[in-house]
Design an enzyme around this catalytic site. Structure first.
Site, PDB file in Angstrom:
ATOM      1  N   SER A   1      -6.784  -2.182  -0.785  1.00 41.04           N
ATOM      2  CA  SER A   1      -6.353  -1.336  -1.898  1.00 41.04           C
ATOM      3  C   SER A   1      -7.492  -0.574  -2.571  1.00 41.04           C
ATOM      4  CB  SER A   1      -5.584  -2.170  -2.922  1.00 41.04           C
ATOM      5  OG  SER A   1      -6.318  -3.297  -3.340  1.00 41.04           O
TER       6      SER A   1
ATOM      7  N   HIS B   1      -7.591  -8.062  -7.999  1.00 43.38           N
ATOM      8  CA  HIS B   1      -7.958  -8.952  -6.896  1.00 43.38           C
ATOM      9  C   HIS B   1      -8.233  -8.068  -5.682  1.00 43.38           C
ATOM     10  CE1 HIS B   1      -5.685 -11.474  -9.701  1.00 43.38           C
ATOM     11  NE2 HIS B   1      -6.262 -12.529  -9.165  1.00 43.38           N
TER      12      HIS B   1
ATOM     13  N   ASP C   1      -2.752  -8.352  -7.499  1.00 38.65           N
ATOM     14  CA  ASP C   1      -2.449  -8.813  -6.139  1.00 38.65           C
ATOM     15  C   ASP C   1      -3.169 -10.133  -5.893  1.00 38.65           C
ATOM     16  OD1 ASP C   1      -1.850  -9.030  -3.438  1.00 38.65           O
ATOM     17  OD2 ASP C   1      -3.410  -7.611  -2.828  1.00 38.65           O
TER      18      ASP C   1
ATOM     19  N   GLU D   1     -13.396  -8.635  -7.941  1.00 38.01           N
ATOM     20  CA  GLU D   1     -13.298  -9.613  -6.860  1.00 38.01           C
ATOM     21  C   GLU D   1     -14.172 -10.810  -7.209  1.00 38.01           C
ATOM     22  OE1 GLU D   1     -12.578 -12.009  -4.064  1.00 38.01           O
ATOM     23  OE2 GLU D   1     -11.415 -10.147  -4.176  1.00 38.01           O
TER      24      GLU D   1
ATOM     25  N   ASP E   1     -13.321 -12.689 -12.607  1.00 42.57           N
ATOM     26  CA  ASP E   1     -11.912 -13.053 -12.558  1.00 42.57           C
ATOM     27  C   ASP E   1     -11.050 -11.857 -12.945  1.00 42.57           C
ATOM     28  OD1 ASP E   1      -9.676 -15.155 -12.601  1.00 42.57           O
ATOM     29  OD2 ASP E   1      -9.548 -14.264 -14.603  1.00 42.57           O
ATOM     30  N   GLY E   2     -10.075 -11.543 -12.107  1.00 43.02           N
ATOM     31  CA  GLY E   2      -9.258 -10.369 -12.335  1.00 43.02           C
ATOM     32  C   GLY E   2      -8.359 -10.474 -13.545  1.00 43.02           C
TER      33      GLY E   2
ATOM     34  N   HIS F   1       0.815  -1.214   0.000  1.00 37.92           N
ATOM     35  CA  HIS F   1       0.000   0.000   0.000  1.00 37.92           C
ATOM     36  C   HIS F   1       0.849   1.265   0.000  1.00 37.92           C
ATOM     37  CE1 HIS F   1      -3.467  -2.605   1.710  1.00 37.92           C
ATOM     38  NE2 HIS F   1      -3.435  -2.614   0.396  1.00 37.92           N
TER      39      HIS F   1
END
Length: 286
Positions: free
Chosen positions: A99, A41, A168, A117, A142-143, A18
């Site tokens: 995030s 994610h 991530d 997500e 799905d990211g 971060h």
């Protein structure tokens, strides 16, 4: 997928990730032109450090809480990170931001966030957290697939010339995750070569990371900087000894922004043998 970030929220890896994220957002905000952020994610966006998951591991105690307690010397990047975390606090609650919340708080009117997500419960919590903010869009998907679907970034007839993609993943199986990462980043760079791509990765032992780093260095990009923080030596396969961020196409002189903050992080959260380093996987020639 069984991963729940609530067990790890606010740990040393979150702090590094971060801090780099806030520094990238600050760099993007130096220009008036709008930018787009894709969080592949995203998680639930905010975590209760008093809840059973966080209390079971206690990882925040050796992470953000130790950092706050010691209040080390604060170079600008570290001060900006701590201010961003404080700005996300809910009065009367013991929380740590994920995030997407840090990004949402940093956005200007012209900027946009797409947060992905896959887990239904986490996605619903994130939708509730960001509800009513027209700059933020939450996708239960799905990211990795979102990189292909959402780049190059646009909103209606508006095309964004600048974008930050935060990757991530949970790394439940590192060996299985690495090919997905490199394929997604390659596709993203082909679709939006000027974008900034920031990949978080865990460090348990050094050797298993080397194939990933070699493949990342061969991606079609101008430059890539690896930023690492180890809170103990990387010789224990059973513990998260540290973590890193690979920033592809980093802003000009970004290493000078981040490096002064690494020593205070290692001193505040590290054990014996704590260290940090910045390594260019690929560096653009002057």
């Amino acid at each position: 997928m069984n991963y729940r970030h609530g067990f790890h929220a606010g740990n040393h890896a979150d702090v590094l990730k971060h801090l780099v994220l806030v520094a990238l957002l600050d760099a993007l905000k130096r220009k008036d032109a709008p930018f787009f952020v894709l969080d592949t994610h995203a998680g639930r966006g905010q975590y209760d450090l008093a809840a059973s998951q966080a209390q079971r591991t206690g990882e925040a105690e050796a992470g953000i809480r130790r950092l706050w307690a010691t209040r080390p010397s604060e170079p600008p990047a570290l001060a900006a990170y701590l201010a961003a975390v404080a700005a996300c606090w809910t009065p009367g609650a013991d929380t740590y931001p994920g995030s997407p919340l840090l990004v949402a708080r940093a956005l200007r009117e012209q900027d946009r966030l797409a947060a992905c997500e896959l887990q239904p419960e986490e996605a619903e919590a994130l939708k509730s957290l960001l509800h009513g903010d027209p700059r933020c869009h939450v996708h239960q998907r799905d990211g990795y697939a979102a990189i292909k679907a959402l780049l190059p970034p646009r909103e209606g007839s508006t095309r964004f010339a600048r974008a930050l993609v935060l990757v991530d993943p949970p790394y439940e199986s590192q060996a299985e995750e690495y090919p997905l990462i490199t394929a997604a980043l390659r596709d993203g760079l082909e679709r939006f070569p000027q974008g900034i791509f920031a990949l978080w990765y865990p460090i348990k032992q050094r050797a298993p990371l080397q194939p990933l780093m070699r493949k990342l260095a061969n991606l079609p990009m101008k430059s890539a900087l690896a930023i690492e923080l180890l809170v103990r030596p990387d010789d224990s396969p059973l513990r998260l000894n540290g973590s890193g961020m690979v920033v592809i196409n980093p802003p000009w002189q970004f290493e000078r922004t981040v490096e002064p903050a690494l020593r205070p992080l290692a001193q505040a959260m590290g054990e014996s043998g704590a260290s940090w380093r910045l390594t260019w996987l690929k560096q653009e020639k002057p």
